[in-house]
Design a protein around this motif. Structure first.
Motif, PDB file in Angstrom:
ATOM      1  N   THR A 255       0.835  -1.202   0.000  1.00  0.00           N
ATOM      2  CA  THR A 255       0.000   0.000   0.000  1.00  0.00           C
ATOM      3  C   THR A 255       0.870   1.252   0.000  1.00  0.00           C
ATOM      4  O   THR A 255       0.610   2.204  -0.747  1.00  0.00           O
TER       5      THR A 255
ATOM      6  N   ARG B  97       2.176   7.033  -6.737  1.00  0.00           N
ATOM      7  CA  ARG B  97       1.201   8.064  -7.096  1.00  0.00           C
ATOM      8  C   ARG B  97       1.648   9.455  -6.657  1.00  0.00           C
ATOM      9  O   ARG B  97       1.006  10.432  -6.988  1.00  0.00           O
TER      10      ARG B  97
ATOM     11  N   THR C 281       3.922   1.480  -1.104  1.00  0.00           N
ATOM     12  CA  THR C 281       4.600   1.547  -2.400  1.00  0.00           C
ATOM     13  C   THR C 281       3.686   2.166  -3.456  1.00  0.00           C
ATOM     14  O   THR C 281       4.111   3.017  -4.243  1.00  0.00           O
ATOM     15  N   ILE C 282       2.432   1.755  -3.467  1.00  0.00           N
ATOM     16  CA  ILE C 282       1.467   2.312  -4.427  1.00  0.00           C
ATOM     17  C   ILE C 282       1.269   3.798  -4.175  1.00  0.00           C
ATOM     18  O   ILE C 282       1.223   4.603  -5.117  1.00  0.00           O
ATOM     19  N   CYS C 283       1.153   4.176  -2.899  1.00  0.00           N
ATOM     20  CA  CYS C 283       0.992   5.592  -2.556  1.00  0.00           C
ATOM     21  C   CYS C 283       2.197   6.408  -3.013  1.00  0.00           C
ATOM     22  O   CYS C 283       2.040   7.521  -3.546  1.00  0.00           O
TER      23      CYS C 283
END
Length: 152
Positions: free
Chosen positions: A118, A125, A120-122
């Protein structure tokens, strides 16, 4: 079917089983019980509106059957739970592939892995990290895994 009807049907089934047992039995106890039951049935059928009574007891055979069914349900539940844990272990990356992770270790690693993904995804973005991963908890988990490996 009314409660009285259900009760009458159940008593009738009991009488039939007692009659079949009395044919194979040499003593007169089952005939005596059958007679008492038939009196109760005739008294019960005359009563118009009575509250259904709670069952006083269950026969040993019924208890045994219920226990066996309950044990089977619990066994299937545990097999399903263990299969789910095994599936989770298969997708979680961990260092020691030779040792099977315990359930608590599997859940802790899964939680940490999800939080890391989570974050890493943030970061990809351009957002702030949602979770702060505590290095102390990870090191405690690794120490626990190392201790369990040394004990075996």
């Amino acid at each position: 079917m009314t409660a009285d009807g259900v009760w009458l049907e159940r008593q009738h089934n009991i009488e039939q089983s007692l009659e079949s047992n009395s044919a194979s039995s040499s003593n007169g106890e089952s005939e005596e019980i059958s007679t008492k039951l038939s009196r109760k049935v005739s008294k019960r059928s005359k009563a118009v509106k009575r509250q259904p009574k709670k069952r006083k007891g269950v026969s040993a055979r019924e208890r045994n059957i219920r226990r066996l069914e309950s044990n089977e349900r619990e066994r299937l539940r545990m097999h399903n739970l263990n299969a789910a844990f095994q599936g989770l272990r298969a997708v979680i990356p961990h260092v020691q592939a030779s040792q099977k992770l315990s359930k608590i270790e599997t859940l802790s690693l899964a939680k940490n892995y999800i939080m890391a993904l989570t974050n890493t995804i943030c970061e990809m973005r351009g957002e702030d990290s949602v979770y702060s991963l505590n290095a102390m908890k990870d090191s405690e988990l690794e120490a626990r895994m190392d201790d369990s490996a040394e004990n075996e």
